[in-house]
Design an enzyme around this catalytic site. Structure first.
Site, short mmCIF file in Angstrom:
data_model
loop_
_atom_site.label_atom_id
_atom_site.label_comp_id
_atom_site.label_asym_id
_atom_site.label_seq_id
_atom_site.Cartn_x
_atom_site.Cartn_y
_atom_site.Cartn_z
N HIS A 259 4.36 -0.68 6.28
CA HIS A 259 3.38 0.20 5.63
C HIS A 259 1.97 -0.35 5.77
CE1 HIS A 259 6.16 3.03 4.00
NE2 HIS A 259 6.91 2.06 3.50
N GLN A 260 1.05 0.57 5.89
CA GLN A 260 -0.36 0.22 5.94
C GLN A 260 -0.74 -0.46 4.63
OE1 GLN A 260 -3.06 -0.54 7.70
NE2 GLN A 260 -2.98 1.38 8.82
#
Ligand SMILES: *[C@@H]1O[C@H](CO)[C@@H](O)[C@H](O)[C@H]1NC(C)=O
Ligand SMILES: *[C@@H]1O[C@H](CO)[C@@H](O)[C@H](O)[C@H]1NC(C)=O
Ligand SMILES: *[C@@H]1O[C@H](CO)[C@@H](O)[C@H](O)[C@H]1NC(C)=O
Ligand SMILES: *[C@@H]1O[C@H](CO)[C@@H](O)[C@H](O)[C@H]1NC(C)=O
Ligand SMILES: *[C@@H]1O[C@H](CO)[C@@H](O)[C@H](O)[C@H]1NC(C)=O
Length: 625
Positions: A259-260
């Site tokens: 995930h960012q």
């Protein structure tokens, strides 16, 4: 008997191929490990996403080194941890981050900047930073980076994995072609049909004989080919689910499969909204068909409520995974999660549907093109409620006063925003969760602590974001309406999907000003910001358009292998979470810092779930709640 034998043979063939391909995957990981990824060739001190930086001090005075990642928006410089200098030599060693380009800043002891370098280090590399004086003019300091050892392309394992999957695809295609070729078919039928004794032994042991299985399979095969259900929806759901499984299992340790940290998108950030989207689509299709069959709305409401409660409870069970190790205590149970959010979204959207939908009669006028907006306009009360929900999200997010934080804060806190609001992670969304659920009942390790060094807990599946997940499901529901409204008018359906995609794209472009961090509302998975919802539904409509075209219109592709997990999504989701730490989904790696080994493990685990879903599909076992 011919076709029975065929399906049976192809099942065995598939097992053989899968087993073979898993072996292939594991052995190719060994190959990839030796390609620059091996511990013998990289410094033993290095972990994934790191490189060695030797600092050569030729100015013979003390200085401090700070660093900042390019990905970190408006961040403070962090002290680079430098090993203590060895006596007599001015060379020190530091470990640098390789996920993104970084800026190094050198300050002397009275905190005056000597120089700065911007550089993209390669994973597992070995570099030197030379700090020299330039006595020709004023006493300037120059900094330069020299490569001592470049490990080359560390994403090589991904390339190998892609080749392995292409190889599997070719083998399966050729295999299924061969199975239809009569000499091979006849030979296989002779081999597979068991003798009488074999059959007796099998029945003695209580297992059905293979012949039984064969004919049973054939029987099933004939009645699964009824082309009622839209395969594209299950394919889409399965695709999202399998990426989700792969990402949850670690994504090979690559940052772009995780995930960012805050704003922006990676592969991992795409799949959950897609799942929500397709749930919305299915809600419309199933409720519409059940209403047409004459079920009362109340009866359907109780059904929906019961499903939501079940989903919520399963969700709590799945995310509080220490149930085996220690008794579950109320004090640190996490309340919200993926399934819980799905459950609430499902409940709200289904109730909206039950309140306002009008089941369409079977015989609609053939040409419905003139009512260009009718599938939207007809349901205006739903749109009003959704707009009200969205207004609530915007008001709470932008106007709710949060103690010690700026109102309308959308940032990550931590070292972001020059470290001014370290405890404001997620602004109003974080505040509401901490207030309503309590610090101990929310997720403790948000992805923002990777780059932004946040310390407060923050739940990416919190309460406020659920409002937007309802909006996402509602947009998915529009796809369902299009499918029902323009039934069998492929061109109309595809034009509508495309239009929706463009509209969502334009809204996203305006909201984000086409930038990652500087828009009005940035795309953000942790907040489930409205631009995230519109961007992802733009992608979703487009992807659905493509899959619909390939799978349901032209029938070029049957949706395999994603179709199978898509048919059994709850089982696969719950299963992959519960058995995450067990063989064959996880095993002890020889070298825990090798991408090749992580990638192999995660891909094998994901492939096994596809295989499990395939077997269950063949056996007609579906977990429905
Ligand atoms: C990095 O490279 C230098 C020069 O080639 C070598 O002396 C040093 O041992 C290497 N350091 C590590 C940690 O691999
Ligand atoms: C730091 O650099 C500035 C500018 O070059 C200089 O004036 C100052 O004396 C330096 N401080 C130390 C402790 O060397
Ligand atoms: C380094 O020096 C510059 C100006 O000389 C200053 O703005 C900056 O804050 C210093 N860096 C750190 C991390 O203190
Ligand atoms: C030293 O500084 C001068 C002028 O600032 C520049 O022209 C020269 O290239 C520099 N030399 C080195 C070795 O960096
Ligand atoms: C943030 O929270 C930590 C721990 O709760 C606390 O020590 C710190 O003082 C807080 N910082 C600010 C700026 O409120």
């Amino acid at each position: 008997m011919g076709s029975a034998c065929l399906t049976c043979a192809s099942t065995y063939c598939l097992f053989l191929v899968s087993a073979l391909s898993l072996v292939l995957l594991v052995s190719s990981s060994a190959l990839a490990t030796h390609h620059g990824d091996s511990p013998s060739r990289r410094s033993p001190k290095l972990k994934m996403d790191q490189a060695v930086l030797l600092i050569h001090n030729e100015i013979h005075e003390k200085f401090y080194i700070y660093w900042r990642s390019d990905q970190c928006y408006q961040c403070l410089f962090q002290t680079l941890s430098v090993t203590s200098p060895t006596k007599g030599r001015d060379t020190e060693m530091a470990i640098v981050d390789t996920r993104h380009a970084i800026t190094l800043q050198l300050n002397n002891t009275s905190n005056v900047e000597l120089c700065r370098v911007h550089y993209r280090f390669r994973e597992f590399g070995n570099y030197s930073l030379w700090v020299k004086s330039n006595y020709s003019g004023t006493k300037d300091v120059t900094c330069g980076i020299i490569i001592n050892y470049n490990p080359g392309y560390t994403n090589f394992p991904i390339v190998i994995a892609a080749f392995v999957y292409v190889a599997i695809f070719i083998v399966l295609t050729v295999g299924s072609f061969l199975l239809r070729w009569s000499p091979v078919k006849n030979w296989l039928c002779k081999q597979i049909n068991p003798t009488e004794t074999d059959r007796l032994i099998n029945s003695e042991l209580g297992s059905p004989s293979r012949a039984d299985l064969c004919s049973q399979d054939a029987h099933l095969a004939t009645w699964t080919t009824v082309p009622q259900r839209l395969r594209s929806l299950d394919t889409f759901r399965g695709l999202a689910l399998m990426i989700m499984v792969f990402v949850n299992y670690g994504g090979g340790g690559y940052w772009f499969f995780k995930h960012q940290s805050w704003n922006g998108l990676t592969l991992a950030d795409l799949v959950f909204p897609w799942f929500v989207f397709i749930m919305g689509t299915s809600i419309h299709l199933s409720l519409n068909s059940m209403l047409r069959k004459g079920n009362s709305r109340w009866k359907l409401f109780w059904k929906v409520l019961w499903r939501s409660i079940q989903l919520f409870l399963i969700g709590i069970f799945v995310i509080n995974e220490n149930y085996c190790r220690s008794p579950l205590s109320w004090s640190d149970i996490r309340i919200m999660g993926v399934l819980q959010r799905l459950s609430l979204t499902y409940l709200v959207v289904s109730v909206l549907e039950l309140l306002f939908t009008k089941p369409l009669p079977d015989a609609l006028p053939q040409n419905r093109t003139c009512f260009l907006m009718q599938d939207v306009v007809m349901f205006w009360p739903q749109w009003l409620i959704i707009l009200a929900l969205e207004a609530a999200w915007l008001c709470l997010t932008l106007l709710l006063p949060v103690p010690e934080c700026p109102t309308g804060y959308l940032g990550p806190g931590g070292i972001g925003d020059l470290g001014k609001y370290p405890n404001c992670t997620g602004g109003a969304a974080g505040y509401i969760d901490r207030l309503v659920l309590g610090e101990n009942h929310i997720y403790q390790h948000p992805s923002s602590n990777v780059i932004y060094k946040t310390t407060v807990p923050y739940d990416p599946e919190g309460i406020l974001g659920t409002l937007n997940s309802i909006v996402m499901a509602f947009l998915g529901l529009q796809a369902g309406k299009v499918l029902v409204f323009y039934k069998n008018q492929h061109k109309q359906i595809m034009v509508r999907f495309f239009t929706w995609s463009v509209v969502m794209g334009v809204i996203s472009a305006i909201l984000t000003k086409c930038s990652m961090n500087e828009g009005f509302i940035p795309v953000n998975k942790n907040l489930w910001s409205i631009s995230y919802v519109t961007t992802l539904s733009c992608f979703a409509f487009f992807l659905l358009l493509i899959i619909y075209f390939l799978v349901d219109v032209k029938r070029y592709w049957k949706g395999a292998p994603f179709f199978y997990p898509g048919m059994n999504s709850i089982l696969v989701y719950v299963g992959h979470e519960v058995f995450e730490n067990y063989f064959p989904f996880k095993w002890k790696m020889q070298d825990s810092q090798s991408h090749a080994q992580h990638l192999t493990q995660n891909l094998v685990a994901t492939s096994i779930w596809v295989l499990i879903a395939y077997i269950l599909y063949k056996k007609k076992i579906f977990w429905k709640i």
